[in-house]
Write a protein that holds these residues in place. Structure first.
Motif, PDB file in Angstrom:
ATOM      1  N   GLY A 316      48.614 -72.449 -44.555  1.00 12.71           N
ATOM      2  CA  GLY A 316      48.531 -71.508 -45.661  1.00 12.71           C
ATOM      3  C   GLY A 316      47.119 -71.011 -45.896  1.00 12.71           C
ATOM      4  N   SER A 317      46.138 -71.874 -45.695  1.00 12.04           N
ATOM      5  CA  SER A 317      44.745 -71.472 -45.831  1.00 12.04           C
ATOM      6  C   SER A 317      44.336 -70.550 -44.695  1.00 12.04           C
ATOM      7  N   ALA A 318      44.731 -70.894 -43.473  1.00 10.35           N
ATOM      8  CA  ALA A 318      44.400 -70.070 -42.308  1.00 10.35           C
ATOM      9  C   ALA A 318      44.939 -68.654 -42.465  1.00 10.35           C
ATOM     10  N   ASN A 319      46.144 -68.543 -43.010  1.00  7.46           N
ATOM     11  CA  ASN A 319      46.769 -67.228 -43.171  1.00  7.46           C
ATOM     12  C   ASN A 319      46.122 -66.381 -44.262  1.00  7.46           C
ATOM     13  N   MET A 320      45.258 -67.007 -45.070  1.00  5.47           N
ATOM     14  CA  MET A 320      44.537 -66.272 -46.116  1.00  5.47           C
ATOM     15  C   MET A 320      43.050 -66.195 -45.806  1.00  5.47           C
ATOM     16  N   PHE A 325      41.811 -61.916 -41.686  1.00  2.60           N
ATOM     17  CA  PHE A 325      42.613 -60.841 -42.280  1.00  2.60           C
ATOM     18  C   PHE A 325      41.801 -60.115 -43.354  1.00  2.60           C
ATOM     19  N   ASP A 326      41.704 -58.790 -43.228  1.00  2.00           N
ATOM     20  CA  ASP A 326      41.018 -57.988 -44.244  1.00  2.00           C
ATOM     21  C   ASP A 326      41.807 -58.026 -45.552  1.00  2.00           C
ATOM     22  N   ASN A 327      41.092 -58.186 -46.653  1.00  2.00           N
ATOM     23  CA  ASN A 327      41.726 -58.219 -47.977  1.00  2.00           C
ATOM     24  C   ASN A 327      42.997 -59.075 -47.956  1.00  2.00           C
ATOM     25  N   PRO A 328      42.857 -60.352 -47.610  1.00  2.00           N
ATOM     26  CA  PRO A 328      44.045 -61.175 -47.391  1.00  2.00           C
ATOM     27  C   PRO A 328      44.910 -61.363 -48.625  1.00  2.00           C
ATOM     28  N   PHE A 331      49.111 -57.716 -50.646  1.00  2.00           N
ATOM     29  CA  PHE A 331      50.420 -57.687 -49.992  1.00  2.00           C
ATOM     30  C   PHE A 331      50.640 -56.298 -49.411  1.00  2.00           C
ATOM     31  N   ASP A 332      50.629 -56.209 -48.093  1.00  2.00           N
ATOM     32  CA  ASP A 332      50.722 -54.918 -47.403  1.00  2.00           C
ATOM     33  C   ASP A 332      51.705 -55.055 -46.251  1.00  2.00           C
ATOM     34  N   ILE A 333      52.902 -54.498 -46.430  1.00  2.00           N
ATOM     35  CA  ILE A 333      53.936 -54.685 -45.419  1.00  2.00           C
ATOM     36  C   ILE A 333      53.662 -53.895 -44.146  1.00  2.00           C
ATOM     37  N   THR A 334      52.665 -53.004 -44.161  1.00  2.00           N
ATOM     38  CA  THR A 334      52.306 -52.273 -42.946  1.00  2.00           C
ATOM     39  C   THR A 334      51.221 -53.002 -42.150  1.00  2.00           C
ATOM     40  N   ARG A 335      50.756 -54.131 -42.647  1.00  2.00           N
ATOM     41  CA  ARG A 335      49.694 -54.875 -41.983  1.00  2.00           C
ATOM     42  C   ARG A 335      50.151 -55.341 -40.591  1.00  2.00           C
TER      43      ARG A 335
END
Length: 401
Positions: A316-320, A325-328, A331-335
Motif C-alpha cells: 500500500g505504501s509502494a503504490n502511493m 506515481f505523480d500526484n499519487p 484518483f485518476d482513472i485515466t492514469r
C-alpha cells in the motif's frame, strides 16, 4: 534514530513506534501512516511488530522479485499461521512453489475462466438492475459481498448450508495473517472451522458436478495431486476470489461516488474499466502489507536487513510512492497504473487476479451503463489485520441512466 541491536554495527536504520496492526492504525487512512514511514526511509524498523518495513516502490518491487532472499515461508506475522500455511503456494519458495502454483493457476488462468465471462457479466447486470430499482442500498452487504460470494461459491461448487459459513471463515483466516493480537486470537476458532473443512472434511459430493472444486477433487482421487493439496487449493481459491475482491468492490463504489467527474469519464468510455480498477487498487490497496523472512543479510536502499529478520513489504505504501506515481493521492482513472503492485509481483503475484478482474470488470461495466449518478453517504470501516474492508457503505440517490 539508532538501529536496533540486531542490525550490524555501523549500519543505521530509522525506527518508528507505529504498529501496523493496531486499532489506531487500522482505523485511519493508511496513506498518512505509510507517508510517515516512506519519509523516514526505504526501510524502517518497527519494534512493535519486530519487523523491517520496506516502504518505497522500487525496493518493494525488487524484494518481490527476489524470492531467494525474501522467503514467503513467513508470509504471516505469527509462527502458528505460517505453520498452517506450510504447503500452500502462498507460503512456499522455489522449487516447491512452482508445482503448487501451477495447480492453482491451471484452474484460474484466463483461458480456464473464459467460459465464465458471459455468466458473470449477466449476473452483474441483473444485480445492478435490482440495486438501481431500489434507489439506495448497502454497498457492502448488497453488492461488494453478495456478488463475489455468489460467483466464487458457484465456481468451487459449494452447496447448501456451507455457503453461509464461507465468508466469516475467510475473514477470520485473513485476521490470522497479522500478529497474534486480540483480533487474531478471536479469529482462531472460526478460521479453524475453515481449515478443518478444506483439509479434513470436504468430499467430492460436497461440491457441485462440473465445478472447478469438483474437478480438483477428482484430480486428487486419480492421484494427480495429493488430497492435502486439494484442500489447500480450494482454500486459496476462496481467499483469492472473495475477501480482497469484496474490499476492492467497496473501494470502487466509494471512490467513484466521491469523485463524480471520474465516474462520468467511466460512463462515457467503458474501455476505461480496466484502468479504473487498476487505479482503485493502487490508491486503496486491499491487502497493504505482506510478510517475508530475510534468508541472508541483505542491503535494501542502503539499509542492512539481517538474516532471519521478519520483513513487512508495504504494498500500500509502494503504490502511493510519489517517486513512482505523480500526484499519487489523486484518483485518476485515466492514469492506467498497470505497474501497481496491489496484486503483488513476480512468482507470488496474485494467482486469483484473473478471477478478481473478471468479477469487478463485469460489475463496474454494469454499474456505469445503468447508473447516471449516485451519492455515497455514511461509510463505516471494519478492522481486519490483513485486508481493509468496510462494514457498510450507504449508496443513495441513484439516478438510472
Amino acid at each position: 534514530m539508532s538501529a536496533p541491536s540486531s542490525t550490524a554495527p555501523g549500519v543505521s536504520v530509522p525506527t518508528s513506534d507505529i504498529d501496523l496492526f493496531s486499532d489506531e492504525v487500522l482505523s485511519v487512512n493508511d496513506d498518512a501512516v505509510f507517508a510517515q514511514l516512506r519519509e523516514l526511509g526505504p526501510v524502517v524498523y518497527l519494534p512493535a511488530n519486530d519487523s523491517y518495513a520496506v516502504t518505497r516502490y522500487e525496493e518493494v518491487r525488487a524484494a518481490l522479485g527476489d524470492p531467494a532472499t525474501f522467503s514467503s515461508k513467513s508470509v504471516a506475522f505469527n509462527p502458528q499461521m505460517n505453520e498452517i500455511l506450510s504447503g500452500t503456494s502462498l507460503a512456499s519458495d522455489p522449487p516447491e512453489h512452482g508445482k503448487l502454483r501451477a495447480i492453482l493457476t491451471d484452474n484460474l488462468s484466463p483461458r480456464a475462466l473464459r467460459g465464465m465471462k458471459d455468466d458473470i457479466n449477466a449476473s452483474a447486470e441483473k444485480l445492478v438492475s435490482e440495486m438501481v430499482e431500489r434507489g439506495s442500498f448497502d454497498g457492502m452487504a448488497d453488492m461488494a459481498v453478495a456478488f463475489p460470494v455468489s460467483v466464487v461459491l458457484d465456481l468451487i461448487g459449494v452447496q447448501g448450508g456451507l455457503r453461509e459459513k464461507i465468508l466469516p471463515w475467510g475473514e477470520a483466516a485473513f485476521n490470522l495473517l497479522g500478529p497474534l493480537n486480540e483480533r487474531a486470537q478471536a479469529s482462531f476458532p472460526v478460521a479453524g472451522e475453515l481449515f478443518k473443512w478444506t483439509h479434513e472434511e470436504m468430499q467430492g459430493e460436497d461440491l457441485a458436478e462440473g465445478s472447478i472444486g469438483r474437478a480438483i477433487f477428482e484430480a486428487s482421487e486419480r492421484g494427480e495431486i495429493s488430497h492435502e493439496s486439494f484442500g489447500y487449493i480450494v482454500h486459496q481459491i476462496l481467499a483469492a476470489g472473495m475477501d480482497t475482491t469484496i474490499t476492492t468492490i467497496g473501494n470502487a463504489l466509494v471512490l467513484l461516488g466521491q469523485n463524480p467527474e471520474q465516474f462520468q469519464k467511466l460512463r462515457e468510455d467503458l474501455s476505461l474499466v480496466p484502468s479504473a480498477l487498476a487505479e482503485v487498487i493502487r490508491l486503496r490497496t486491499p491487502a497493504p502489507v505482506f510478510g517475508r523472512r530475510a534468508t541472508r543479510d541483505v542491503e535494501v536502499g542502503g539499509t542492512l536487513i539481517p538474516a532471519g529478520a521478519q520483513v513487512a513489504l508495504c504494498y500500500g505504501s509502494a503504490n502511493m510512492d510519489p517517486r513512482k506515481f505523480d500526484n499519487p493521492e489523486v484518483f485518476d482513472i485515466t492514469r492506467n497504473a498497470v505497474d501497481h503492485i496491489g496484486f503483488g509481483y513476480g512468482i507470488h503475484a496474485c494467482a486469483g487476479q484473473g478471477l478478481a478482474k473478471l468479477e469487478i470488470h463485469g460489475l463496474l461495466s454494469a454499474w456505469a451503463k445503468q447508473v447516471a449518478s449516485y451519492r455515497i453517504g455514511a461509510v463505516v470501516p471494519r478492522l481486519n489485520n490483513f485486508t481493509r474492508p468496510y462494514e457498510s457503505i450507504e449508496v443513495t440517490d441513484i439516478v438510472r441512466a
